[in-house]
Every structure is written in structure tokens, then in C-alpha cells.
Design a protein around this motif. Structure first.
Motif, PDB file in Angstrom:
ATOM      1  N   LEU A   1      40.101  27.625  59.278  1.00 11.64           N
ATOM      2  CA  LEU A   1      38.883  27.445  58.586  1.00 11.64           C
ATOM      3  C   LEU A   1      37.616  27.360  59.541  1.00 11.64           C
ATOM      4  N   VAL A   2      37.739  26.997  60.815  1.00  9.83           N
ATOM      5  CA  VAL A   2      36.835  27.141  61.784  1.00  9.83           C
ATOM      6  C   VAL A   2      36.633  28.510  62.177  1.00  9.83           C
ATOM      7  N   GLN A   3      37.498  29.310  62.334  1.00  9.79           N
ATOM      8  CA  GLN A   3      37.149  30.783  62.686  1.00  9.79           C
ATOM      9  C   GLN A   3      36.495  31.255  61.660  1.00  9.79           C
ATOM     10  N   ARG A   4      36.794  31.118  60.385  1.00  8.30           N
ATOM     11  CA  ARG A   4      35.980  32.028  59.357  1.00  8.30           C
ATOM     12  C   ARG A   4      34.564  31.333  58.972  1.00  8.30           C
ATOM     13  N   MET A   5      34.639  30.023  59.221  1.00  9.21           N
ATOM     14  CA  MET A   5      33.249  29.267  58.716  1.00  9.21           C
ATOM     15  C   MET A   5      32.206  29.103  59.879  1.00  9.21           C
ATOM     16  N   CYS A   6      32.734  28.909  60.921  1.00 13.06           N
ATOM     17  CA  CYS A   6      31.787  28.620  62.071  1.00 13.06           C
ATOM     18  C   CYS A   6      31.234  29.908  63.146  1.00 13.06           C
ATOM     19  N   ASP A   7      30.082  29.669  63.728  1.00 12.88           N
ATOM     20  CA  ASP A   7      29.650  30.641  64.557  1.00 12.88           C
ATOM     21  C   ASP A   7      29.822  30.251  65.991  1.00 12.88           C
ATOM     22  N   HIS A   8      29.980  28.955  66.051  1.00 12.99           N
ATOM     23  CA  HIS A   8      30.257  28.298  67.530  1.00 12.99           C
ATOM     24  C   HIS A   8      31.349  27.398  67.451  1.00 12.99           C
ATOM     25  N   VAL A   9      31.916  27.172  68.540  1.00 14.64           N
ATOM     26  CA  VAL A   9      33.231  26.288  68.755  1.00 14.64           C
ATOM     27  C   VAL A   9      33.246  25.654  69.949  1.00 14.64           C
ATOM     28  N   ALA A  10      33.779  24.467  69.992  1.00 16.16           N
ATOM     29  CA  ALA A  10      34.297  23.913  71.077  1.00 16.16           C
ATOM     30  C   ALA A  10      35.827  23.186  71.058  1.00 16.16           C
TER      31      ALA A  10
ATOM     32  N   ALA B   1      41.752  37.015  70.785  1.00 16.98           N
ATOM     33  CA  ALA B   1      42.762  36.498  69.969  1.00 16.98           C
ATOM     34  C   ALA B   1      42.315  35.813  68.862  1.00 16.98           C
ATOM     35  N   SER B   2      43.331  35.202  68.287  1.00 18.53           N
ATOM     36  CA  SER B   2      42.831  34.298  67.051  1.00 18.53           C
ATOM     37  C   SER B   2      42.424  32.813  67.912  1.00 18.53           C
ATOM     38  N   LEU B   3      41.677  32.282  67.171  1.00 16.29           N
ATOM     39  CA  LEU B   3      41.287  30.854  67.735  1.00 16.29           C
ATOM     40  C   LEU B   3      42.431  29.895  67.776  1.00 16.29           C
ATOM     41  N   GLU B   4      43.414  29.949  66.894  1.00 15.71           N
ATOM     42  CA  GLU B   4      44.843  29.207  66.922  1.00 15.71           C
ATOM     43  C   GLU B   4      45.273  29.581  68.200  1.00 15.71           C
ATOM     44  N   ASP B   5      45.670  30.584  68.637  1.00 15.16           N
ATOM     45  CA  ASP B   5      46.476  31.160  69.940  1.00 15.16           C
ATOM     46  C   ASP B   5      45.732  30.715  71.185  1.00 15.16           C
ATOM     47  N   ARG B   6      44.487  30.952  71.134  1.00 12.07           N
ATOM     48  CA  ARG B   6      43.518  30.526  72.072  1.00 12.07           C
ATOM     49  C   ARG B   6      43.626  29.060  72.225  1.00 12.07           C
ATOM     50  N   PHE B   7      43.463  28.188  71.266  1.00 12.73           N
ATOM     51  CA  PHE B   7      43.584  26.832  71.411  1.00 12.73           C
ATOM     52  C   PHE B   7      45.030  26.376  71.781  1.00 12.73           C
ATOM     53  N   LEU B   8      46.223  27.240  71.461  1.00 14.70           N
ATOM     54  CA  LEU B   8      47.377  26.597  71.926  1.00 14.70           C
ATOM     55  C   LEU B   8      47.568  26.979  73.441  1.00 14.70           C
ATOM     56  N   ASP B   9      46.816  28.168  73.733  1.00 19.55           N
ATOM     57  CA  ASP B   9      47.077  28.618  75.229  1.00 19.55           C
ATOM     58  C   ASP B   9      46.341  27.440  75.955  1.00 19.55           C
TER      59      ASP B   9
END
Length: 260
Positions: free
Chosen positions: A206-215, A235-243
Motif C-alpha cells: 500500500l505504501v509503495q503504491r500510494m506514497c512518493d516518500h517513505v521512512a 527492489a520492492s519496498l518489502e524486500d528492502r524493509f526486511l533487509d
């Protein structure tokens, strides 16, 4: 009337510097620095206990930090709370509503708290009830609302005074897919018109599709922040998050749980 305490304005809708909060021996937020550009749709993600809710509560004037500052369009939230809060629409996780009012009464009451003219309150209340598909529930006590309806009426209260910055803590939790899509449309229109949205969510997709910035937050600190593309790095935001966050267990579970 005092002049709002302002700092050198750098164009940020929300600027957090060195925010810290401790509960006894537990450090909930450990020096968070975050700059949210004006006109952005900014996602804040992190595992449970990362400090997201505590950070957003300090940023919006609900929880006093032990140290650090929070500025909304250059206005210090804790030195000039009234001036700052007039610019903030806040949907906070876990804050109790006046649920012995009907939905319509609650939105109206919130508009009165911001000293809006009665005719303006009435018009905006009608609009918000329609936009959030709550017209049929307007006369029902909020105490009798479902979890999803309660989330939507809280969002209506956050928008009634036409804020410049909307801060939403898990706004899509318990909300049905149709209502969630309608809420996204409202928020995207708000951003296109020059407003700023800050949203925390556990949904990476949802964040990846909806947002233009993220922390990405973990253990009370910002691990990385920037545009979606900068943070996910191909990568996908989820993969980056898990890394970054770690803790994933690559396991099929115990043998007794697997069907043969």
C-alpha cells in the motif's frame, strides 16, 4: 496575541529534529530526525515497537518529547500549539473519541473546536459524510459503529477544519476495500491540491503504491528516508524493509504443523 514561534522555514511541511522519548528504562524514540517535504505523500513504516506511533504523537502535539523539536510549516508544535494544531489534521491510533455523540454530532463538535462558522461546519459535515459513505450512519451513536466506521468518522474529524498537513496512524486498519479506495482518492486529491499527508502503515504494498516518500523506522530510529525509489533501490519496498530491519525466519514451521 503572541506571534507564533517560528524557525527558519526550509519548505518542509513537517520537520522533526532529535525527537526522544523514554518510558522508564525503555527508549521508545531515540533521536528521530525527519523532514517531510510540503506537498508529499509520506509513508512511515516499521515493525511493531519501532516507535512510529510515539513519533507521530510527539510530532502532532499529543505527547510531549523528552527532547527535540517538531515544526509544522516552521511553527513549533510545543511552543505554539494552537497555531500548529490548526494546520494539522490528526487521526491518532488508540485515542478515544466522544462516542456518546452521533457521527454527525461528532464531526460538528470537532468543527466547533476549531471555531468554524456554523454554516461552514454544516456544509463540510454533509460533504464528509457523503465522501466517506457514512450518510446512513450519521444519526447513530459512534459507540455503536464498527471498527471500520469508527476509523472513517475519525478521519472526517481530522479533515473538517481543512488542515495543511494530515497525519494518519494506520488509517486503513479495519476498513473495507471499497472504503479504503475512496479514502485513498480523497487523500491523493488533497496532495494534488498542495496538502501534505503523512501515513503510517504495516502494508508495504500500500505504501509503495500510494506514497512518493517513505521512512523506515526500527528501534526508535530512522534507518533510511527518502523518495520511494531511493529507499527501495530497485527492489520492492518489502524486500528492502526486511533487509534493513531483519528478523525474518526462513522456516516452514515445526513438523507437527505441516500437513503430510
Amino acid at each position: 496575541m503572541s506571534t507564533p514561534a517560528s524557525h527558519e522555514f526550509d519548505g518542509a511541511a513537517l520537520h522533526l529534529t532529535g525527537l526522544r522519548k523514554r518510558y522508564g528504562a525503555t527508549v521508545a524514540v531515540d533521536g528521530v530526525d525527519l523532514r517531510v517535504p510540503s506537498g508529499s505523500f509520506y509513508g512511515v513504516v516499521g515493525p511493531n515497537g519501532a516507535g512510529k506511533t510515539t513519533t507521530l504523537s510527539m510530532a502532532t502535539g499529543l505527547l510531549r518529547p523528552d527532547s527535540g523539536s517538531a515544526l509544522v510549516h516552521g511553527i513549533d508544535v510545543w511552543r505554539e500549539p494552537l497555531a500548529a494544531k490548526r494546520m494539522i489534521g490528526n487521526l491518532a491510533d488508540g485515542v478515544e473519541l466522544f462516542d456518546r455523540l452521533t457521527g454527525e454530532q461528532l464531526i460538528t463538535y470537532t468543527g466547533m473546536l476549531f471555531s468554524l462558522p456554523r454554516e461552514v461546519i454544516a456544509e463540510r459535515t454533509r460533504d464528509l459524510l457523503q465522501l466517506l459513505d457514512l450518510e446512513g450512519s450519521a444519526g447513530i451513536l459512534v459507540a455503536d459503529y464498527s471498527a471500520g466506521m469508527t476509523k472513517k468518522i475519525a478521519l472526517a474529524c481530522a479533515l473538517i477544519h481543512s488542515p495543511r498537513v494530515v497525519v494518519l496512524d494506520e488509517p486503513f486498519e479495519s476498513v473495507d476495500p471499497v472504503s479504503a479506495a475512496n479514502i485513498r482518492d480523497i487523500l491523493e486529491g488533497f496532495v494534488r491540491s498542495g496538502g501534505t499527508v503523512v501515513v503510517s502503515s504495516h502494508s508495504m504494498d500500500l505504501v509503495q503504491r500510494m506514497c512518493d516518500h517513505v521512512a523506515i523506522l526500527a528501534r526508535g530510529r530512522v534507518l533510511v528516508a527518502g523518495t520511494i525509489d531511493e529507499v527501495r533501490g530497485g527492489a520492492s519496498l518489502e524486500d528492502r524493509f526486511l533487509d534493513l530491519v531483519g528478523g525474518r525466519r526462513h522456516s516452514e514451521g515445526p513438523e507437527w504443523l505441516r500437513r503430510s
